[in-house]
Design a protein around this motif. Structure first.
Motif, PDB file in Angstrom:
ATOM      1  N   PHE A 117     -26.569  -2.338   3.970  1.00 37.31           N
ATOM      2  CA  PHE A 117     -27.298  -2.766   2.776  1.00 37.31           C
ATOM      3  C   PHE A 117     -26.571  -2.415   1.478  1.00 37.31           C
ATOM      4  N   THR A 118     -25.840  -1.292   1.468  1.00 33.92           N
ATOM      5  CA  THR A 118     -25.231  -0.829   0.214  1.00 33.92           C
ATOM      6  C   THR A 118     -24.230  -1.827  -0.367  1.00 33.92           C
ATOM      7  N   PRO A 119     -23.230  -2.308   0.385  1.00 34.86           N
ATOM      8  CA  PRO A 119     -22.315  -3.274  -0.223  1.00 34.86           C
ATOM      9  C   PRO A 119     -22.983  -4.582  -0.605  1.00 34.86           C
ATOM     10  N   ILE A 120     -24.009  -4.988   0.165  1.00 35.42           N
ATOM     11  CA  ILE A 120     -24.727  -6.222  -0.176  1.00 35.42           C
ATOM     12  C   ILE A 120     -25.453  -6.058  -1.513  1.00 35.42           C
ATOM     13  N   LEU A 121     -26.145  -4.930  -1.684  1.00 35.99           N
ATOM     14  CA  LEU A 121     -26.841  -4.674  -2.948  1.00 35.99           C
ATOM     15  C   LEU A 121     -25.856  -4.528  -4.101  1.00 35.99           C
ATOM     16  N   ALA A 122     -24.704  -3.879  -3.845  1.00 33.47           N
ATOM     17  CA  ALA A 122     -23.696  -3.731  -4.901  1.00 33.47           C
ATOM     18  C   ALA A 122     -23.187  -5.094  -5.355  1.00 33.47           C
ATOM     19  N   MET A 123     -23.018  -6.023  -4.405  1.00 33.15           N
ATOM     20  CA  MET A 123     -22.568  -7.369  -4.762  1.00 33.15           C
ATOM     21  C   MET A 123     -23.640  -8.116  -5.559  1.00 33.15           C
ATOM     22  N   VAL A 124     -24.883  -8.014  -5.099  1.00 32.78           N
ATOM     23  CA  VAL A 124     -25.970  -8.770  -5.735  1.00 32.78           C
ATOM     24  C   VAL A 124     -26.314  -8.201  -7.106  1.00 32.78           C
ATOM     25  N   LEU A 125     -26.468  -6.868  -7.185  1.00 30.21           N
ATOM     26  CA  LEU A 125     -26.937  -6.248  -8.426  1.00 30.21           C
ATOM     27  C   LEU A 125     -25.815  -6.005  -9.435  1.00 30.21           C
ATOM     28  N   LEU A 126     -24.644  -5.621  -8.954  1.00 29.91           N
ATOM     29  CA  LEU A 126     -23.536  -5.258  -9.846  1.00 29.91           C
ATOM     30  C   LEU A 126     -22.436  -6.308  -9.881  1.00 29.91           C
ATOM     31  N   ARG A 127     -22.592  -7.353  -9.061  1.00 27.57           N
ATOM     32  CA  ARG A 127     -21.609  -8.451  -8.987  1.00 27.57           C
ATOM     33  C   ARG A 127     -20.206  -7.933  -8.683  1.00 27.57           C
ATOM     34  N   ARG A 128     -20.132  -7.026  -7.730  1.00 23.70           N
ATOM     35  CA  ARG A 128     -18.841  -6.472  -7.327  1.00 23.70           C
ATOM     36  C   ARG A 128     -18.357  -7.140  -6.054  1.00 23.70           C
ATOM     37  N   ARG A 129     -17.112  -7.537  -6.038  1.00 19.47           N
ATOM     38  CA  ARG A 129     -16.511  -8.110  -4.852  1.00 19.47           C
ATOM     39  C   ARG A 129     -16.036  -6.985  -3.928  1.00 19.47           C
ATOM     40  N   MET A 130     -16.233  -7.174  -2.636  1.00 24.66           N
ATOM     41  CA  MET A 130     -15.838  -6.173  -1.664  1.00 24.66           C
ATOM     42  C   MET A 130     -14.608  -6.661  -0.902  1.00 24.66           C
ATOM     43  N   PRO A 131     -13.561  -5.841  -0.824  1.00 25.17           N
ATOM     44  CA  PRO A 131     -12.381  -6.246  -0.053  1.00 25.17           C
ATOM     45  C   PRO A 131     -12.702  -6.351   1.430  1.00 25.17           C
ATOM     46  N   ALA A 132     -11.852  -7.116   2.133  1.00 24.02           N
ATOM     47  CA  ALA A 132     -12.082  -7.344   3.569  1.00 24.02           C
ATOM     48  C   ALA A 132     -12.123  -6.042   4.353  1.00 24.02           C
ATOM     49  N   VAL A 133     -11.313  -5.044   3.939  1.00 27.18           N
ATOM     50  CA  VAL A 133     -11.270  -3.781   4.670  1.00 27.18           C
ATOM     51  C   VAL A 133     -12.622  -3.064   4.610  1.00 27.18           C
ATOM     52  N   THR A 134     -13.373  -3.279   3.517  1.00 23.05           N
ATOM     53  CA  THR A 134     -14.699  -2.657   3.402  1.00 23.05           C
ATOM     54  C   THR A 134     -15.660  -3.255   4.422  1.00 23.05           C
ATOM     55  N   TRP A 135     -15.635  -4.579   4.576  1.00 26.91           N
ATOM     56  CA  TRP A 135     -16.524  -5.214   5.549  1.00 26.91           C
ATOM     57  C   TRP A 135     -16.141  -4.821   6.974  1.00 26.91           C
ATOM     58  N   LEU A 136     -14.834  -4.655   7.229  1.00 28.76           N
ATOM     59  CA  LEU A 136     -14.395  -4.179   8.535  1.00 28.76           C
ATOM     60  C   LEU A 136     -14.931  -2.774   8.788  1.00 28.76           C
ATOM     61  N   ALA A 137     -14.884  -1.924   7.766  1.00 31.47           N
ATOM     62  CA  ALA A 137     -15.405  -0.563   7.897  1.00 31.47           C
ATOM     63  C   ALA A 137     -16.903  -0.571   8.149  1.00 31.47           C
ATOM     64  N   VAL A 138     -17.638  -1.470   7.477  1.00 26.94           N
ATOM     65  CA  VAL A 138     -19.078  -1.597   7.690  1.00 26.94           C
ATOM     66  C   VAL A 138     -19.360  -1.985   9.142  1.00 26.94           C
ATOM     67  N   ALA A 139     -18.600  -2.958   9.657  1.00 31.25           N
ATOM     68  CA  ALA A 139     -18.800  -3.396  11.044  1.00 31.25           C
ATOM     69  C   ALA A 139     -18.491  -2.274  12.034  1.00 31.25           C
ATOM     70  N   LEU A 140     -17.393  -1.538  11.789  1.00 29.83           N
ATOM     71  CA  LEU A 140     -17.026  -0.436  12.684  1.00 29.83           C
ATOM     72  C   LEU A 140     -18.089   0.657  12.681  1.00 29.83           C
ATOM     73  N   SER A 141     -18.555   1.030  11.479  1.00 28.67           N
ATOM     74  CA  SER A 141     -19.526   2.123  11.392  1.00 28.67           C
ATOM     75  C   SER A 141     -20.864   1.721  12.010  1.00 28.67           C
ATOM     76  N   THR A 142     -21.274   0.460  11.824  1.00 28.40           N
ATOM     77  CA  THR A 142     -22.531  -0.003  12.418  1.00 28.40           C
ATOM     78  C   THR A 142     -22.446   0.017  13.946  1.00 28.40           C
ATOM     79  N   THR A 143     -21.320  -0.455  14.498  1.00 32.10           N
ATOM     80  CA  THR A 143     -21.126  -0.417  15.948  1.00 32.10           C
ATOM     81  C   THR A 143     -21.108   1.025  16.450  1.00 32.10           C
ATOM     82  N   GLY A 144     -20.430   1.895  15.707  1.00 33.26           N
ATOM     83  CA  GLY A 144     -20.385   3.303  16.087  1.00 33.26           C
ATOM     84  C   GLY A 144     -21.755   3.945  16.083  1.00 33.26           C
TER      85      GLY A 144
END
Length: 299
Positions: free
Chosen positions: A105-132
């Motif tokens: 939820f954090t990067p999604i909210l940061a994008m929506v509320l603060l209009r910040r773009r997230m690099p691909a490595v961040t989304w990869l980290a999100v996927a890894l941590s969620t699976t973990g």
């Protein structure tokens, strides 16, 4: 010499280690007293201690930071109520996973509320941590009321992380932490209305609440507020997903669980996610600095 970013990361790791040690304590105490009352007593103690210790930093806060601190504390208090109500209804392992969904939820909210773009490595980290987190915590998931309450708390925590990352200042950390603790205590006290808080039933419950109020409450919130003045919201969320790793380690250490391949694999994935967002950028910066220095000498 360690940079403020490195120290902030180490502080968050220490904080999540403390949080990881509290799951079993919380489950035990809320089995013997109402959830809202447990939280009200816990955060009231923390608030009194913090206001006594940090009265001057609170006084120095400007009106804007004071309002921001109260708003952030109210969010955190609502998150605590939702999470603990959920924990009373589901297994601690499932609660740990669902709470950890703030990493999504954090990067999604940061994008929506603060209009910040997230690099691909961040989304990869999100996927890894969620699976973990799933490997660490889940043995099947029934979506009942406890899960929905905990998922709502994860959303609120993500909003708190984003807001704290946007508003926190290192020189305001003491004052902001104390104000947040006051707001958390107020929200939890309101939840005990109309009868008011019921006090802990015995000595062991008091000891657990004092530990959670002073170390896992006031101390941890102070560390988080300071750390987030040096870290992005998404990086903070990913570092904080080590909480279930510490929880599993404590469970094995104290003999309440057995080390398994799921623990090892899940922990490895969470740590890999933290490496991606924390260590790789520093390594890239270091390599770039070395290359620039080499070019400078060649010229």
């Amino acid at each position: 010499m360690r940079t403020p970013t490195t120290l902030a990361t180490l502080g968050l790791l220490a904080m999540t280690a403390v949080w990881g040690s509290t799951f079993v304590l919380i489950k035990d105490v809320v089995g013997r007293m109402p959830v809202a009352d447990f939280l009200a007593v816990r955060f009231l103690i923390g608030a009194v201690v913090m206001v006594v210790l940090f009265a001057r930093p609170v006084w120095r806060l400007g009106r804007r930071q004071l309002v921001r601190g109260l708003l952030l504390g109210a969010l955190y208090g609502v998150g605590q109520l939702l999470q603990t109500w959920g924990l009373a209804l589901i297994a601690p392992s499932v609660s740990g996973f669902v709470t950890g969904m703030y990493v999504v939820f954090t990067p999604i909210l940061a994008m929506v509320l603060l209009r910040r773009r997230m690099p691909a490595v961040t989304w990869l980290a999100v996927a890894l941590s969620t699976t973990g987190l799933a490997l660490l915590s889940l043995n099947g998931l029934a979506v009942d009321m406890g899960v929905w309450l905990t998922l709502a708390s994860a959303m609120v925590y993500a909003l708190h992380i984003v807001g704290l990352g946007q508003w926190s200042r290192s020189d305001d950390a003491f004052g902001m932490s104390a104000v947040q603790m006051l707001a958390i205590a107020a929200v939890c006290l309101l939840a005990t209305a109309p009868h008011g808080p019921v006090w802990p039933p015995d000595r062991s419950a008091w000891l657990a609440i004092l530990y959670m109020a002073l170390i896992a409450g006031a101390g941890a919130l102070l560390v988080q507020t300071w750390a987030q003045s040096h870290l992005s919201a998404t990086r903070t969320a990913i570092v904080m997903t080590t909480e279930p790793v510490f929880a599993a380690a404590f469970a094995v250490l104290f003999g309440s669980d057995v080390l398994s391949w799921r623990m090892l694999a899940g922990g490895a994935l969470v740590l890999a996610a933290m490496y991606l967002v924390e260590l790789l950028p520093q390594r890239r910066d270091t390599v770039g600095a070395v290359q620039a220095e080499a070019i400078h000498h060649e010229v």
